[in-house]
Write an enzyme that holds these catalytic residues in place. Structure first.
Site, mmCIF file in Angstrom:
data_model
loop_
_atom_site.group_PDB
_atom_site.id
_atom_site.type_symbol
_atom_site.label_atom_id
_atom_site.label_comp_id
_atom_site.label_asym_id
_atom_site.label_seq_id
_atom_site.Cartn_x
_atom_site.Cartn_y
_atom_site.Cartn_z
ATOM 1 N N HIS A 128 1.472 -0.881 0.142
ATOM 2 C CA HIS A 128 0.082 -0.271 -0.140
ATOM 3 C C HIS A 128 0.939 1.047 0.593
ATOM 4 O O HIS A 128 2.185 1.555 0.950
ATOM 5 C CB HIS A 128 -0.974 0.261 0.948
ATOM 6 N N ASP A 204 3.175 -5.339 7.951
ATOM 7 C CA ASP A 204 2.015 -3.915 8.018
ATOM 8 C C ASP A 204 0.859 -5.176 7.589
ATOM 9 O O ASP A 204 0.439 -5.543 7.169
ATOM 10 C CB ASP A 204 2.163 -3.304 6.566
ATOM 11 N N GLN A 207 -4.569 -5.401 6.719
ATOM 12 C CA GLN A 207 -5.570 -6.023 6.233
ATOM 13 C C GLN A 207 -6.136 -7.689 6.671
ATOM 14 O O GLN A 207 -6.532 -8.064 7.240
ATOM 15 C CB GLN A 207 -5.431 -6.816 4.994
ATOM 16 N N LYS A 230 -10.316 -1.530 9.786
ATOM 17 C CA LYS A 230 -10.583 -2.529 8.894
ATOM 18 C C LYS A 230 -11.101 -3.501 9.643
ATOM 19 O O LYS A 230 -11.456 -4.212 9.358
ATOM 20 C CB LYS A 230 -9.229 -2.845 8.565
ATOM 21 N N CYS A 368 -4.647 2.725 -3.991
ATOM 22 C CA CYS A 368 -3.288 2.454 -3.425
ATOM 23 C C CYS A 368 -2.241 1.594 -3.206
ATOM 24 O O CYS A 368 -1.467 1.867 -1.934
ATOM 25 C CB CYS A 368 -3.777 2.951 -2.068
#
Ligand code: PMP
Length: 561
Positions: A128, A204, A207, A230, A368
């Site tokens: 991202h 990261d 998600q 999220k 993104c």
């Protein structure tokens, strides 16, 4: 086996009933498949946010009164729950921030300040932008090298990660799950490759946290970031996990109140962990909501929920892979919950507009993740993403709508396209069969859309005019327009990668092509667009496509006078 026969212990319907948004009359037919962008909030979270303001609003730490103590306690309790949520060793390893973006900026800022010129940061092409741009900014400031995991058409080959690791590698910052393709790397395999190396591993997990139970200790990463919105929590709050010793050694990233122990005129002493990284007033209501989101998730059978999401995902991939004129970019294996694809004979935005007409929410664009989308050879993709409340009926409605879209946008006449490719770059389009009354008389949006698609077929593909010089500015999809004047009349040729824009272009040309300057000047396009019932359904940018073409056409006419 049909999808109706499949059963999982997770009931999407029961889960869904806890989300007030779906119960609102205007949302009764909503099919929400934009969960990778943000999930909906359960009543527990909404109530916690409202209750904070209703019953216990006060700032933390600074005031010594009942409500302030209560707020401080709430924040620290939420921190403890966050530590449990990620299985951190202690709540001192949890820093609250605005979201994954801020957490990654904090890490880039603080970690890179300690690096030497020429030190290396390893990233991947599937990241991202939030996990690319902050590192790029710091690489420029500190003269660091960015290296990328080898990839095929933008999809990283994580099994070749070690090829990028050298004695100057200081940071490896990789996704725990891609927001563009859903791809979930084998994190255990990555951990294995990084073990024993003198570097920091950032995950990261934006998600990942929505779909899997996260255990940072088992994972073995040094840092982990995610955003509450999220995983059914509020917007504006996120988590940064960092190993205590590492956080301890890092400089703070923002200065201000709350993050200090003592302030002098020239120097200050910073607060202890984790407050050192939390300058200013925290998003307190959001943290109250985050606490409720942890409670909410703790009440779910997360394994069963993930199994349900995976079953939907397999089915969506299987069905979409059988459709012609559609390029599937995501894969059902090692996928957190995303199906990504592009229609072959239309722009992704055309499909999103069609789906929106049926109140099916998907995302279209570069998500993104521009380097990935560009490397895939597409300008944009359509992304549908599932969550615990996604039902089989949702997916069925989505698939049916995609199939219908394919019927509506059957491939364009290849003979005409071939003629155009053969060299006649002007190729005047025959618009004589278009009837405004037909468009105006369509009863609903779906029928109008169909008619617009029919219109789009009269605009042939014109490779000869597809150049940067003819590109129309201000249109969401690419569109090209050329003009010539003959015996006082104006003639245009137009092309676009979007079927909707081609339909709109046909509408425009039906009003201006072959007309004189004064006829064109007298036309009322606003009125026409409104009368045809197009304005209310076309998104701002789509109708902007019409106006962008119109503006350009009027400019041609004006400069030809
Ligand atoms: N990383 C990934 C993989 C994401 O999906 C997102 C959100 N789309 C982010 C980072 C940034 O999260 P936020 O906008 O909540 O800061």
């Amino acid at each position: 086996m049909t999808h109706h026969e499949k059963n999982s212990e997770h009931s999407a319907e029961t889960f869904r009933s806890q989300f007030p948004l779906f119960a609102q009359p205007e949302n009764r037919n909503l099919v929400y498949l934009d969960n990778a962008a943000t999930t909906q909030r359960p009543a527990m979270v909404i109530d916690a946010v409202a209750d904070f303001y209703r019953h216990s609003n006060a700032n933390t730490h600074r005031s010594s009164h009942r409500l302030a103590r209560q707020a401080t306690e709430m924040v620290e309790q939420t921190r403890q729950r966050a530590a449990a949520f990620l299985n951190a060793r202690s709540s001192r390893e949890i820093v609250f921030c605005r979201g994954a973006t801020e957490a990654l900026n904090l890490l880039a800022y603080s970690l890179c300040a300690g690096l030497e010129p020429g030190d290396e940061i390893v990233l991947s092409t599937i990241e991202h932008h939030a996990n690319l741009v902050p590192w790029q900014m710091m690489a420029e400031r500190y003269h660091l090298q960015l290296r990328y995991v080898p990839h095929t058409a933008g999809v990283p080959q994580f099994d070749r990660l070690d090829e990028m690791l050298g004695n100057r590698t200081r940071i490896v910052s990789l996704t725990g799950g891609s927001n563009a393709l859903g791809l979930r790397p084998d994190l255990a395999a990555i951990a294995e490759k990084l073990r024993g190396r003198h570097l920091h591993w950032v995950v990261d997990g934006s998600q990942l946290a929505a779909h899997e139970v996260v255990d940072v200790q088992a994972l073995g990463c040094d840092f982990f970031v995610c955003s509450a919105h999220k995983f059914y929590g509020p917007t504006g709050v996120g988590l940064l996990y960092g190993r205590e010793a590492l956080l301890q050694a890092m400089p703070p990233w923002q200065g201000g109140g709350e993050m200090i122990a003592e302030v002098g005129l020239l120097h200050s002493v910073y607060a202890d962990l984790p407050h050192k990284f939390e300058a200013g007033t925290s998003p307190l209501a959001g943290l109250a909501g985050l606490g409720a989101a942890f409670d909410f998730l703790a009440q779910q059978d997360r394994g069963a929920m993930a199994a349900h999401e995976q079953a939907l995902l397999q089915w969506l991939h299987r069905e979409l892979s059988q459709l012609p004129h559609l390029r599937l970019l995501s894969q059902p294996q090692h996928n957190l919950g995303i199906v990504a694809f592009a229609p072959v004979d239309a722009a992704p935005a055309d499909l999103a507009l069609w789906l929106d007409g049926r109140d099916i929410a998907v995302r279209v664009g570069h998500h993104c993740a521009q380097p990935l989308i560009r490397a895939s050879g597409e300008g944009a993709t359509v992304r549908a993403s599932v969550a615990g409340y996604t039902t089989w009926q949702d997916c069925e409605a989505f698939l049916e709508a995609v199939r219908d879209f394919q019927r509506v946008t059957e491939p364009v006449d290849s003979a005409a396209a071939a003629a155009a490719a053969a060299g006649d770059d002007w190729l005047a389009d025959d618009l004589s069969a278009l009837r405004l009354e037909r468009l105006a008389s369509q009863r609903n949006w779906q029928d109008r859309y169909r008619e617009l698609m029919r219109w789009s077929k009269s605009i042939t593909t014109k490779p000869g005019i597809r150049s940067a010089q003819n590109l129309v500015q201000g249109c969401e999809s690419e569109a090209w327009l050329v003009h010539r004047q003959q015996e006082g009349r104006h003639y245009f040729a137009v092309d676009s990668d979007s079927r909707v824009v081609r339909g709109l272009a046909a509408l425009l040309l039906s009003q201006i092509d072959g007309r004189t300057g004064s006829q064109i000047a007298a036309a009322d396009f606003d009125r026409l667009f409104a009368d045809l019932g197009l304005r209310q359904h076309l998104s701002q940018s789509r109708s902007n496509g019409f106006y962008a073409l119109l503006r350009q056409a009027l400019q041609f006419v004006e400069s030809a006078q």
